[in-house]
Scaffold this motif. Structure first.
Motif, short mmCIF file in Angstrom:
data_model
loop_
_atom_site.label_atom_id
_atom_site.label_comp_id
_atom_site.label_asym_id
_atom_site.label_seq_id
_atom_site.Cartn_x
_atom_site.Cartn_y
_atom_site.Cartn_z
N GLU A 1 23.00 40.01 -5.14
CA GLU A 1 23.29 40.82 -6.33
C GLU A 1 24.78 40.87 -6.62
OE1 GLU A 1 21.52 44.59 -5.75
OE2 GLU A 1 19.52 43.75 -5.72
N THR A 2 25.58 40.68 -5.60
CA THR A 2 27.02 40.87 -5.79
C THR A 2 27.77 39.57 -6.04
OG1 THR A 2 27.24 40.82 -3.40
CG2 THR A 2 27.18 43.00 -4.44
N VAL A 3 27.15 38.44 -5.74
CA VAL A 3 27.88 37.18 -5.87
C VAL A 3 27.18 36.29 -6.90
CG1 VAL A 3 28.78 35.20 -4.64
CG2 VAL A 3 28.50 37.37 -3.44
N THR A 4 27.93 35.78 -7.86
CA THR A 4 27.32 34.98 -8.91
C THR A 4 27.13 33.55 -8.43
OG1 THR A 4 29.46 34.35 -9.77
CG2 THR A 4 28.47 36.36 -10.67
N PRO A 5 26.17 32.82 -9.00
CA PRO A 5 25.99 31.43 -8.60
C PRO A 5 27.27 30.61 -8.74
CG PRO A 5 24.17 32.17 -9.95
CD PRO A 5 25.17 33.28 -9.94
N SER A 6 28.12 30.95 -9.70
CA SER A 6 29.32 30.14 -9.90
C SER A 6 30.24 30.22 -8.67
CB SER A 6 30.07 30.57 -11.15
OG SER A 6 30.46 31.92 -11.00
N ALA A 7 30.13 31.30 -7.90
CA ALA A 7 30.94 31.38 -6.68
C ALA A 7 30.52 30.26 -5.73
CB ALA A 7 30.76 32.74 -6.01
N GLY A 8 29.21 30.04 -5.65
CA GLY A 8 28.71 28.95 -4.81
C GLY A 8 29.14 27.61 -5.36
N GLN A 9 29.04 27.45 -6.69
CA GLN A 9 29.42 26.17 -7.29
C GLN A 9 30.90 25.88 -7.05
OE1 GLN A 9 27.15 23.96 -8.63
NE2 GLN A 9 28.94 22.62 -8.42
N GLY A 10 31.72 26.93 -7.12
CA GLY A 10 33.15 26.75 -6.86
C GLY A 10 33.39 26.23 -5.45
N ARG A 11 32.65 26.75 -4.49
CA ARG A 11 32.80 26.30 -3.11
C ARG A 11 32.31 24.86 -2.94
NH1 ARG A 11 33.28 30.45 0.40
NH2 ARG A 11 31.77 29.80 1.94
N ALA B 1 23.15 28.34 -1.76
CA ALA B 1 21.72 28.22 -2.04
C ALA B 1 21.44 28.53 -3.51
CB ALA B 1 20.93 29.16 -1.13
N SER B 2 22.07 29.58 -4.01
CA SER B 2 21.86 29.95 -5.41
C SER B 2 22.35 28.86 -6.35
CB SER B 2 22.61 31.26 -5.72
OG SER B 2 22.08 32.30 -4.94
N ALA B 3 23.51 28.30 -6.02
CA ALA B 3 24.07 27.24 -6.89
C ALA B 3 23.15 26.03 -6.92
CB ALA B 3 25.47 26.86 -6.40
#
Ligand SMILES: NC(=O)c1ccc[n+]([C@@H]2O[C@H](COP(=O)([O-])OP(=O)(O)OC[C@H]3O[C@@H](n4cnc5c(N)ncnc54)[C@H](O)[C@@H]3O)[C@@H](O)[C@H]2O)c1
Length: 411
Positions: free
Chosen positions: A7-17, A84-86
């Motif tokens: 809930e606190t982290v957006t998929p784009s955070a994963g994509q950035g990584r 995983a979300s990304a």
């Protein structure tokens, strides 16, 4: 889709990584181009069951862009939920939930196998073994699999010896461009750095015992020594023990080393190498961690049976022994670099994961005629990875001239 959505982290955070990791993965980019041009993987279902973090996400995405239908599985303790979300956002089927427990992991693993992968890229052979135990019809239809690590290749060879392995598996771990770099430099760096980050302690002046002086143990010892630790190595194999001695370390049995062991890194991949008796002899406050196969290397059942475990800092559990001494276990005994850090460095995983992609290519093109068994990756694939990386680094190889060839053959 089964990806956990924080809930606190957006998929784009994963994509950035994921994007950040890709910058350091020139070999994987080159292999993706080769696979895309050949179309080898088009229409094939590829299951990726590796630690789920940005580098392995790039492998999954590269295979997907090359035309494969990719699904991803990972246990909860080794899953980066943002990544995983990304991947789910990118349209891959993701069977991984950060923090999931054993029961949920098993449900996800079964669902992952129900996607009927033609090719399975495994780490520790867990999914290959589960498929053989519970999904015989899937095994019968699979083209083959590839295995990432030493502790996966060992049971696969044992299965094969007993006639229980029913598919061809490529031992990616055994490629020189894997174990000479990933296991030594990658795992050595990432496990020592993870231990330092998790504890915020220093190794300088501490007695660090490395259990097992194989590829991983060599790297852990080298990195611990570079941080100022006094390294003691324990080994069963006299040749490895002699190597450790020549590398400048003390060599003792674990029983002899235990009373002075302030930090222990288990690096064997073998269950039960550190026992309750060893733990009883440790100095109070000793730290136990695993750089090798997993928590099974440590006496976790014994420690848990003391009923004293309490989390004293994130990823650190302290146990009080009957003698009143305390010991601290990092990451509940799991491989600390994967459980509580980002795994091996990007550049080194570029080599290992490119080999996984090339293993998928080899399975798709050649393994159809192979009997069940454990196979090496082709020498061409092993060398291609080195050549691409060397070129990227601006290194040049000595050309092998006719004169040199003749000189090397002369007698
Ligand atoms: N954490 C990671 O990122 C990572 C990366 C690569 C490999 N691994 C794992 O690390 C483990 C070791 O891999 P490796 O490539 O170094 O394997 P390896 O076979 O090269 O080394 C294992 C060493 O342990 C020694 N050993 C076995 N039992 C022992 C005992 N009771 N006491 C002392 N020494 C003992 C063996 O003689 C051998 O030299 C494997 O489980 C592998 O899967 C982890």
């Amino acid at each position: 889709m089964n990806a956990s959505m924080s809930e606190t982290v957006t998929p784009s955070a994963g994509q950035g990584r994921i994007d950040w990791a890709l910058r350091g993965m020139p070999v994987l980019k080159a292999i993706e181009k080769r696979l895309t041009e050949s179309g080898t993987l088009v229409g094939l279902r590829v299951g990726v069951a590796l630690v789920l973090e940005p580098k392995t996400a790039n492998l999954a995405l590269a295979l997907n862009r090359a035309g494969a239908d990719v699904s991803v599985y990972c246990v909860g303790r080794n899953t980066d939920g943002r990544v995983a979300s990304a991947l789910a956002e990118a349209g891959l089927q993701v069977f991984a939930e950060e923090g999931a427990g054993d029961e949920r992991d098993l449900e996800l693993a079964r669902d992952f196998l129900r996607t009927k992968p033609d090719i399975l890229l495994d780490d520790g052979a867990s999914l290959i073994r589960l498929a053989h135990r519970e999904f015989p019809e899937l095994v019968a239809s699979m083209l083959g699999a590839a295995e990432e690590t030493t502790s996966g290749v060992r049971p696969l060879r044992a299965m094969n010896d007993e006639g229980a392995l029913h598919i061809p598996v490529i031992a990616v771990n055994d490629a020189k461009t894997k174990y000479l770099f990933d296991n030594v430099y990658g795992t050595g760096q990432s496990c020592v750095m993870a231990m330092l980050d998790i504890t915020n302690l220093q190794l300088a002046g501490r007695n660090v015992v490395v259990v097992g002086y194989g590829w991983v143990g060599t790297g852990v010892a080298k990195h611990a020594a570079a941080m100022g630790a006094r390294v003691i190595v324990t080994e069963l194999d006299p040749i490895k023990a002699l190597q450790a001695l020549h590398d400048g370390y003390r060599v003792l049995s674990l029983a002899d080393a235990a009373p002075q062991a302030e930090v222990i890194f288990a690096a064997t991949g073998i269950a039960g190498v550190v026992t309750a008796a060893h733990v009883a002899d440790l100095p109070s406050g000793a730290i136990l961690c695993t750089a090798g196969g997993g928590a099974f290397e440590l006496p976790m059942d014994y420690l848990d049976s003391t009923g004293t475990g309490r989390i004293v800092r994130e990823a650190i559990t302290e146990y009080t022994l009957p003698s009143g001494k305390t010991v601290q276990v990092i990451s509940e005994g799991d491989c600390l670099n994967c459980a509580d850090a980002e795994g091996n460095p990007i550049e080194v995983m570029d080599l290992s994961l490119s080999l996984q992609a090339l293993a998928a290519e080899q399975i798709a093109t050649e393994a159809t005629s192979w009997a069940p068994g454990v196979y090496p990756i082709s020498v061409d694939a092993e060398n291609a990875v080195a050549v691409i990386r060397l070129r990227h680094e601006g290194a040049t190889l000595e050309p092998l001239t006719d004169e040199l060839t003749a000189a090397m053959r002369s007698w």
